[in-house]
Design a protein around this motif. Structure first.
Motif: not given
Length: 302
Positions: A140-165
């Motif tokens: 469960s500890r690894w599972m929690f870490i995976a969710y948090m990393i996925a959340l951070v990377l998803t937010i980063a993907e939205v922000l960095v994705g603006i540069s793709a325009i």
């Protein structure tokens, strides 16, 4: 970008499961649910009427009876990523909801919840049950870490994705972030599905004969894996945008070249007074073909 935002929304919904006590949606989203009403309401009858082929375990029976009689066993337990909520059933309706405080690396410990931890009664549970709970605790500890990393990377993907325009280099960077996000999104979803599937299996094997039922939320799993699908799709389209459909096309200037022979209007009067006199004479109809006025032009070789 739209698929990335959709994946972020799905992930946010999953993380909200059991986190908000007054939210009906939050109550419907859980990884694991234990229903003890079948045993708690009439433990003696349950023990006397165990399913055929099930040998009563006196130590386990005593442990469950102690937990029920001490008032430490609630009717309903629902587990989310951050915490769990508990409630009582009355006339088929869930009442007296209470949710624990949210905490990092949360895991549901039935021995602690039922006030049996570090007691002789805990030892009465079968080894399969205790080993299953311990495995769940570690993973469960690894599972929690995976969710948090996925959340951070998803937010980063939205922000960095603006540069793709504006640039294909921006698309390349976004694709790299998206790939990492998809990996952790799949890892989190697969881990939670396998982990809680194992926990449910342990509960059903050991405790279901005593009318303690375990299940999970189909809504939670649906939202979770739909989010994974959005994540994979967004990564695919970010990758395509590296080669095309990204950045602004340069404005091309259209150059119009003159033809070798052009005509330009000449200044008036042309060639001084003689030209003016010639023009007046032609307007009088003496030498013009049509008798109409005309403007003299000169031929210029470019």
């Amino acid at each position: 970008m739209a698929l990335t935002i959709a994946s972020l929304l799905c992930l946010a919904i999953v993380l909200s499961g059991q986190a908000y006590q007054k939210s009906d949606l939050s109550k419907e989203l859980f990884f694991f649910r234990a229903d003890t009403t079948g045993f708690k309401n009439d433990p003696e009858n349950v023990i006397d009427n165990l399913p055929e082929g099930v040998t009563p375990d006196n130590n386990l029976t005593e442990a469950l009876q102690v937990a029920a009689s001490a008032g430490n066993m609630r009717d309903i337990y629902q587990v989310g990523l951050w915490n769990y909520c508990e409630a009582d059933l009355k006339d088929g309706k869930e009442e007296n909801w209470h949710c624990t405080d949210r905490q990092n690396y949360f895991w549901f410990n039935p021995f602690e919840v039922w006030k049996l931890e570090n007691t002789s009664i805990q030892a009465a549970f079968p080894d399969d049950f205790k080993n299953g709970i311990e495995t769940y605790h570690k993973v469960s500890r690894w599972m929690f870490i995976a969710y948090m990393i996925a959340l951070v990377l998803t937010i980063a993907e939205v922000l960095v994705g603006i540069s793709a325009i504006f640039s294909r280099w921006g698309s390349l960077i976004t694709t790299i972030v998206s790939t990492a996000q998809t990996v952790f999104m799949i890892a989190a979803a697969a881990t939670s599905t396998a982990l809680y599937g194992t926990l449910i299996s342990v509960f059903r094997t050991v405790l279901e004969p005593y009318n303690i039922k375990a299940s999970w939320s189909s809504k939670m799993l649906s939202v979770l894996w739909i989010g994974v699908a959005f994540s994979i799709a967004s990564g695919f389209f970010w990758l395509i945008s590296v080669c095309c459909c990204s950045g602004k096309s340069p404005h091309k200037k259209v150059v119009v070249e003159k033809t070798p022979y052009t005509y330009e209007r000449v200044a008036s009067p042309y060639m001084g007074a003689s030209a003016n006199s010639h023009q007046m004479h032609d307007m009088g109809g003496h030498h013009g073909q049509s008798g109409h006025t005309y403007e003299p032009f000169r031929q210029q070789h470019v």
